[in-house]
Design an enzyme around this catalytic site. Structure first.
Site, PDB file in Angstrom:
ATOM      1  N   LYS A  86       0.503  -1.313  -0.237  1.00  0.00           N
ATOM      2  CA  LYS A  86       0.271  -0.208   0.269  1.00  0.00           C
ATOM      3  C   LYS A  86       1.550   1.499   0.024  1.00  0.00           C
ATOM      4  O   LYS A  86       0.590   1.831  -0.927  1.00  0.00           O
ATOM      5  CB  LYS A  86      -1.208   0.493   1.190  1.00  0.00           C
ATOM      6  CG  LYS A  86      -2.123  -1.329   1.206  1.00  0.00           C
ATOM      7  CD  LYS A  86      -2.231  -1.029   2.639  1.00  0.00           C
ATOM      8  CE  LYS A  86      -2.243  -0.687   4.129  1.00  0.00           C
ATOM      9  NZ  LYS A  86      -1.158  -2.249   3.880  1.00  0.00           N
TER      10      LYS A  86
ATOM     11  N   ARG B 216      -9.772   1.037   8.186  1.00  0.00           N
ATOM     12  CA  ARG B 216      -9.323  -0.572   8.714  1.00  0.00           C
ATOM     13  C   ARG B 216     -10.692  -1.285   9.847  1.00  0.00           C
ATOM     14  O   ARG B 216     -10.887  -2.841  10.115  1.00  0.00           O
ATOM     15  CB  ARG B 216      -8.500  -0.768   9.829  1.00  0.00           C
ATOM     16  CG  ARG B 216      -7.514  -0.767   8.877  1.00  0.00           C
ATOM     17  CD  ARG B 216      -5.856  -0.825  10.034  1.00  0.00           C
ATOM     18  NE  ARG B 216      -4.709  -1.238  10.176  1.00  0.00           N
ATOM     19  CZ  ARG B 216      -3.450  -0.975   9.303  1.00  0.00           C
ATOM     20  NH1 ARG B 216      -3.593  -0.054   8.611  1.00  0.00           N
ATOM     21  NH2 ARG B 216      -2.695  -1.227   9.310  1.00  0.00           N
TER      22      ARG B 216
ATOM     23  N   ARG C 142      11.733  -5.281   5.401  1.00  0.00           N
ATOM     24  CA  ARG C 142      11.676  -3.667   5.431  1.00  0.00           C
ATOM     25  C   ARG C 142      12.689  -2.578   6.175  1.00  0.00           C
ATOM     26  O   ARG C 142      12.709  -2.754   7.062  1.00  0.00           O
ATOM     27  CB  ARG C 142      10.261  -3.624   5.252  1.00  0.00           C
ATOM     28  CG  ARG C 142      10.109  -1.829   5.023  1.00  0.00           C
ATOM     29  CD  ARG C 142       8.401  -1.779   5.309  1.00  0.00           C
ATOM     30  NE  ARG C 142       7.630  -1.774   6.513  1.00  0.00           N
ATOM     31  CZ  ARG C 142       6.622  -2.129   6.013  1.00  0.00           C
ATOM     32  NH1 ARG C 142       5.965  -1.407   5.719  1.00  0.00           N
ATOM     33  NH2 ARG C 142       6.074  -2.485   7.626  1.00  0.00           N
TER      34      ARG C 142
ATOM     35  N   ARG D 118      10.458  -0.173  11.107  1.00  0.00           N
ATOM     36  CA  ARG D 118       9.562   0.039  12.155  1.00  0.00           C
ATOM     37  C   ARG D 118       9.930  -1.894  13.507  1.00  0.00           C
ATOM     38  O   ARG D 118      10.331  -2.326  13.056  1.00  0.00           O
ATOM     39  CB  ARG D 118       9.059   0.016  11.384  1.00  0.00           C
ATOM     40  CG  ARG D 118       7.906   1.195  10.437  1.00  0.00           C
ATOM     41  CD  ARG D 118       6.504   0.568   9.895  1.00  0.00           C
ATOM     42  NE  ARG D 118       6.030   0.379  10.198  1.00  0.00           N
ATOM     43  CZ  ARG D 118       4.738   0.066   9.780  1.00  0.00           C
ATOM     44  NH1 ARG D 118       4.430   0.765   8.525  1.00  0.00           N
ATOM     45  NH2 ARG D 118       3.715  -0.802   9.931  1.00  0.00           N
TER      46      ARG D 118
ATOM     47  N   ARG E  54      -1.275  -8.613  13.364  1.00  0.00           N
ATOM     48  CA  ARG E  54      -1.588  -7.278  12.555  1.00  0.00           C
ATOM     49  C   ARG E  54      -2.183  -8.001  11.229  1.00  0.00           C
ATOM     50  O   ARG E  54      -3.330  -7.673  11.004  1.00  0.00           O
ATOM     51  CB  ARG E  54      -0.082  -6.661  11.624  1.00  0.00           C
ATOM     52  CG  ARG E  54       0.085  -5.783  12.454  1.00  0.00           C
ATOM     53  CD  ARG E  54       2.010  -5.147  12.387  1.00  0.00           C
ATOM     54  NE  ARG E  54       1.965  -4.902  11.125  1.00  0.00           N
ATOM     55  CZ  ARG E  54       3.287  -4.024  11.154  1.00  0.00           C
ATOM     56  NH1 ARG E  54       4.299  -4.953  11.112  1.00  0.00           N
ATOM     57  NH2 ARG E  54       3.286  -3.461   9.301  1.00  0.00           N
TER      58      ARG E  54
HETATM   59  P1  AP5 Z   1       5.010  -1.420   1.828  1.00  0.00           P
HETATM   60  O1  AP5 Z   1       4.624  -0.929   0.661  1.00  0.00           O
HETATM   61  O2  AP5 Z   1       5.726  -0.666   2.732  1.00  0.00           O
HETATM   62  O3  AP5 Z   1       3.393  -2.444   2.387  1.00  0.00           O
HETATM   63  P2  AP5 Z   1       2.150  -2.270   3.212  1.00  0.00           P
HETATM   64  O4  AP5 Z   1       1.315  -2.312   2.139  1.00  0.00           O
HETATM   65  O5  AP5 Z   1       2.268  -0.464   3.226  1.00  0.00           O
HETATM   66  O6  AP5 Z   1       2.718  -2.671   4.585  1.00  0.00           O
HETATM   67  P3  AP5 Z   1       2.341  -1.971   5.899  1.00  0.00           P
HETATM   68  O7  AP5 Z   1       3.534  -2.588   6.453  1.00  0.00           O
HETATM   69  O8  AP5 Z   1       3.035  -0.237   6.244  1.00  0.00           O
HETATM   70  O9  AP5 Z   1       0.843  -2.151   5.959  1.00  0.00           O
HETATM   71  P4  AP5 Z   1       0.374  -2.147   7.645  1.00  0.00           P
HETATM   72  O10 AP5 Z   1      -1.204  -1.731   7.410  1.00  0.00           O
HETATM   73  O11 AP5 Z   1       0.714  -2.865   8.509  1.00  0.00           O
HETATM   74  O12 AP5 Z   1       0.578  -0.723   8.324  1.00  0.00           O
HETATM   75  P5  AP5 Z   1       0.427   0.573   8.695  1.00  0.00           P
HETATM   76  O13 AP5 Z   1       1.736   1.502   8.904  1.00  0.00           O
HETATM   77  O14 AP5 Z   1      -0.581   1.064   8.716  1.00  0.00           O
HETATM   78  O15 AP5 Z   1       5.947  -3.160   1.296  1.00  0.00           O
HETATM   79  C1  AP5 Z   1       6.455  -3.491   2.373  1.00  0.00           C
HETATM   80  C2  AP5 Z   1       8.059  -4.230   1.561  1.00  0.00           C
HETATM   81  O16 AP5 Z   1       7.602  -4.564   0.810  1.00  0.00           O
HETATM   82  C3  AP5 Z   1       8.295  -3.123   1.391  1.00  0.00           C
HETATM   83  O17 AP5 Z   1       9.937  -3.580   1.846  1.00  0.00           O
HETATM   84  C4  AP5 Z   1       8.436  -2.608  -0.170  1.00  0.00           C
HETATM   85  O18 AP5 Z   1       9.480  -2.101  -0.927  1.00  0.00           O
HETATM   86  C5  AP5 Z   1       7.795  -4.091  -0.414  1.00  0.00           C
HETATM   87  N1  AP5 Z   1       6.981  -3.896  -1.601  1.00  0.00           N
HETATM   88  C6  AP5 Z   1       7.088  -3.650  -2.061  1.00  0.00           C
HETATM   89  N2  AP5 Z   1       5.438  -4.217  -3.095  1.00  0.00           N
HETATM   90  C7  AP5 Z   1       6.861  -4.837  -3.371  1.00  0.00           C
HETATM   91  C8  AP5 Z   1       6.213  -6.076  -4.325  1.00  0.00           C
HETATM   92  N3  AP5 Z   1       4.938  -6.067  -5.632  1.00  0.00           N
HETATM   93  N4  AP5 Z   1       7.386  -6.958  -4.741  1.00  0.00           N
HETATM   94  C9  AP5 Z   1       7.789  -6.489  -3.751  1.00  0.00           C
HETATM   95  N5  AP5 Z   1       8.212  -6.076  -2.169  1.00  0.00           N
HETATM   96  C10 AP5 Z   1       7.402  -5.045  -2.551  1.00  0.00           C
HETATM   97  O19 AP5 Z   1      -0.135   0.814  10.282  1.00  0.00           O
HETATM   98  C11 AP5 Z   1       0.726   0.268  11.584  1.00  0.00           C
HETATM   99  C12 AP5 Z   1      -0.171   0.139  12.683  1.00  0.00           C
HETATM  100  O20 AP5 Z   1      -0.567   1.844  12.756  1.00  0.00           O
HETATM  101  C13 AP5 Z   1      -1.012  -1.055  12.185  1.00  0.00           C
HETATM  102  O21 AP5 Z   1      -0.849  -2.169  13.320  1.00  0.00           O
HETATM  103  C14 AP5 Z   1      -2.172  -0.213  13.605  1.00  0.00           C
HETATM  104  O22 AP5 Z   1      -1.890  -0.466  15.464  1.00  0.00           O
HETATM  105  C15 AP5 Z   1      -1.963   1.553  13.361  1.00  0.00           C
HETATM  106  N6  AP5 Z   1      -2.898   1.508  12.491  1.00  0.00           N
HETATM  107  C16 AP5 Z   1      -2.545   2.124  11.312  1.00  0.00           C
HETATM  108  N7  AP5 Z   1      -3.746   2.345  10.607  1.00  0.00           N
HETATM  109  C17 AP5 Z   1      -4.850   2.042  11.627  1.00  0.00           C
HETATM  110  C18 AP5 Z   1      -5.993   2.286  11.777  1.00  0.00           C
HETATM  111  N8  AP5 Z   1      -6.695   2.959  10.204  1.00  0.00           N
HETATM  112  N9  AP5 Z   1      -7.282   1.632  12.067  1.00  0.00           N
HETATM  113  C19 AP5 Z   1      -6.593   1.685  13.396  1.00  0.00           C
HETATM  114  N10 AP5 Z   1      -4.747   1.147  14.105  1.00  0.00           N
HETATM  115  C20 AP5 Z   1      -4.270   1.755  13.281  1.00  0.00           C
HETATM  116 MG    MG Z   2       2.105   1.124   5.068  1.00  0.00          MG
END
Ligand code: AP5
Ligand code: MG
Length: 215
Positions: A13, A88, A127, A161, A172
């Protein structure tokens, strides 16, 4: 145009949102990034969110929807936003409807990144990001052109992270399956959902996303 990128942790994402920001000038609204900034700044929201994020659980709906509402009031979002990691839960999906309606805006697409969860562990655990400009990298899939030097800003400081360890990633993912995947039918009923193979190369995923937005 306002879109949601939906998919489990590591689905790509953030990677795809950053590309859309670069290519189309859309604004990325990542609740994860906003919460990490709040934790770093030690704000009241950050203090509440820190432990929940480190455990892999979800921060309260009210907190994240308030963050999104405040952000949508800033003028740079008027040209179009990418919701990354929000909504979410069903309550957040409902809140987003209200936030958009109040501002006379609509949702154009919900793009689901389809992925193989087993492969995501490797993606997440490998990552890291530039400590200066935030550019994302991966030990295997996206290394800097010069080892140890950020392609974008030349910094040699990188960071990881605290929630990118295997145990937290499993929590997660369980949260995604239990609370986030069930909101898809809400958007399917409105004909907004399109699916992209998130296991393809980053460029291939970007091309598929772009094709949806240009259709
Ligand atoms: P990346 O693009 O970073 O993936 P992502 O989908 O953004 O993954 P996240 O880990 O950020 O998602 P998340 O939903 O757990 O975290 P968030 O910050 O939202 O890609 C991952 C890796 O793969 C990278 O190294 C990239 O280079 C590589 N890659 C990407 N695409 C690729 C491909 N096609 N092929 C190969 N490699 C690839 O949330 C974190 C925490 O915050 C949550 O756990 C929760 O506690 C809180 N939180 C955030 N939002 C909310 C909400 N709305 N409600 C409640 N709690 C929330
Ligand atoms: Mg992300």
């Amino acid at each position: 145009m306002n879109i949601i990128l939906l998919g489990p942790p590591g689905a790509g994402k953030g990677t795809q949102a950053a590309r859309l920001t670069a290519t189309r000038g859309m604004v990325q609204l990542s609740t994860g990034d906003m919460l990490r900034a709040a934790v770093k700044a030690g704000t009241p929201v950050g203090l509440q969110a820190k432990a929940v994020m480190e455990s892999g659980g979800l921060v309260s709906d009210d907190i994240v929807s308030a963050l999104i509402g405040e952000r949508l009031d800033q003028p740079d979002t008027q040209g179009g936003v990418i919701f990354d990691g929000y909504p979410r839960t069903a309550a957040q999906a409902e809140a987003l409807d209200g936030l958009l309606a109040d501002r006379g805006r609509t949702l154009d697409h919900v793009i689901e990144l389809n992925v193989d969860e087993a492969a995501l562990i490797e993606r997440i655990v490998g990552r890291y990001t530039c400590g200066n400009c935030g550019e994302g990298y991966h030990e295997r899939f996206k290394r800097p052109k010069v080892d140890g030097v950020c392609d974008v800003c030349g910094s040699t400081e990188f960071k990881r992270r605290p929630d990118d360890n295997e145990a937290t990633v499993r929590t997660r993912m369980a949260e995604y399956r239990a609370k986030t995947a069930p909101i898809l039918p809400i958007y399917e009923a409105r004909g907004l959902v399109q699916r992209v193979d998130g296991m393809a190369d980053i460029d291939v995923v970007s091309a598929a996303v772009t094709a949806i937005l240009d259709a």
